[in-house]
Design a protein around this motif. Structure first.
Motif, PDB file in Angstrom:
ATOM      1  N   ILE A 179       0.860  -1.181   0.000  1.00 56.85           N
ATOM      2  CA  ILE A 179       0.000   0.000   0.000  1.00 56.85           C
ATOM      3  C   ILE A 179       0.893   1.226   0.000  1.00 56.85           C
ATOM      4  CG2 ILE A 179      -1.715   1.299   1.327  1.00 56.85           C
ATOM      5  CD1 ILE A 179      -2.649  -1.430   2.434  1.00 56.85           C
ATOM      6  N   THR A 180       0.686   2.138  -0.942  1.00 56.23           N
ATOM      7  CA  THR A 180       1.527   3.320  -1.079  1.00 56.23           C
ATOM      8  C   THR A 180       0.666   4.582  -1.103  1.00 56.23           C
ATOM      9  OG1 THR A 180       1.484   3.281  -3.513  1.00 56.23           O
ATOM     10  CG2 THR A 180       3.215   1.987  -2.410  1.00 56.23           C
ATOM     11  N   VAL A 181       1.332   5.723  -0.969  1.00 61.47           N
ATOM     12  CA  VAL A 181       0.653   7.018  -1.070  1.00 61.47           C
ATOM     13  C   VAL A 181       1.475   7.932  -1.961  1.00 61.47           C
ATOM     14  CG1 VAL A 181      -0.420   6.814   1.207  1.00 61.47           C
ATOM     15  CG2 VAL A 181       1.811   7.942   0.992  1.00 61.47           C
ATOM     16  N   LYS A 182       0.845   9.031  -2.382  1.00 66.93           N
ATOM     17  CA  LYS A 182       1.539  10.066  -3.144  1.00 66.93           C
ATOM     18  C   LYS A 182       2.102  11.105  -2.187  1.00 66.93           C
ATOM     19  CE  LYS A 182      -1.548   9.670  -7.147  1.00 66.93           C
ATOM     20  NZ  LYS A 182      -2.494  10.402  -8.033  1.00 66.93           N
ATOM     21  N   GLU A 183       2.976  11.951  -2.720  1.00 70.42           N
ATOM     22  CA  GLU A 183       3.547  12.996  -1.876  1.00 70.42           C
ATOM     23  C   GLU A 183       2.500  14.029  -1.455  1.00 70.42           C
ATOM     24  OE1 GLU A 183       3.812  14.497  -6.037  1.00 70.42           O
ATOM     25  OE2 GLU A 183       4.083  12.594  -5.029  1.00 70.42           O
TER      26      GLU A 183
END
Length: 243
Positions: free
Chosen positions: A113-117
């Motif tokens: 699971i990742t996110v954007k800046e």
């Protein structure tokens, strides 16, 4: 259980780029499990992103991937013979790999699971709680920029002013709004989500079609009062050769 960020944090418009750890310890897919364990122990960390030679995220390695190992006799307890009989061969094989594989690429968790800046910290807190995880990598176009952990959110909470009910505007967010207004209306400007401000420095991302377009955006950002510097991260579109 980790709880959602307080309203104080949400009101400051903090985003991943404002709280993330930038100097992230990473491992490569060809790193041995023992080397990774030494890295964790020496640096007092409980997880690390797995990246390729170009810095692109391949997976995540955590303590949970390393605790059941044949070398130290901590393999998962064996099921009774009848449970093992009904277990799928895929699950049995996967367990064997986790316990015996020599390389990180075989024991890491590939689905991350990742996110954007630009992801708000309130959304990050929800992700950590909902998926019961301790950290999320911050990506831009597949490249690892940093990582946001529960500890980062605790530090963000500690930075909130003591006065109850008093919110302090985020200077970077205010500056970003001004830069976006300056770029607004120009056809050559990138979308607002490609404008990031950190410690007074404007970072411009996205795809441009000419050097002039990139330079015009830099000049527009430099005009905004309070901007300490401008860094151009824009790139030309990828050309796919004809078959």
């Amino acid at each position: 259980m980790f709880r959602r960020s307080p309203d104080h944090i949400e009101e400051t418009n903090m985003r991943a780029v404002d709280v993330m750890t930038r100097k992230v310890i990473t491992v490569g897919p060809g790193t041995t499990v023992r080397e990774a364990a030494c890295l964790f122990a020496d640096n007092h960390i409980s997880g690390a992103p797995v990246v390729d030679d170009e810095g692109r995220l391949l997976g995540m390695l955590t303590e949970g991937d390393l605790i059941h190992r044949a070398e130290i006799g901590t393999q998962a307890r064996r099921r009774s013979w009848w449970l093992e009989f009904f277990a799928s061969t895929q699950n049995l094989a996967a367990t064997y790999i986790k316990e015996n594989a020599r390389l990180v690429k075989d024991v890491m968790t590939p689905k991350v699971i990742t996110v954007k800046e630009t992801t708000p910290v309130s959304e990050i807190a929800d992700l950590l709680e909902r998926h019961r995880i301790k950290r999320v990598p911050v990506l831009y176009d597949g490249e690892l920029l940093g990582i946001v952990s529960r500890a980062n959110l605790v530090k963000a909470l500690a930075s909130v002013p003591k006065e109850a009910g008093v919110t302090t505007p985020n200077p970077d967010q205010t500056l970003r709004d001004s830069v976006i207004r300056e770029l607004g209306g120009h056809r050559w400007a990138v979308a607002a989500e490609n404008v990031i401000v950190n410690d007074g420095t404007v970072h411009l991302w996205g795809v441009v079609t000419s050097l002039e377009q990139a330079r015009a955006m830099c000049i527009a950002a430099e005009k905004v009062p309070g901007v300490k510097g401008v860094e151009d991260h824009t790139d030309a579109p990828m050309l796919i050769p004809a078959m």
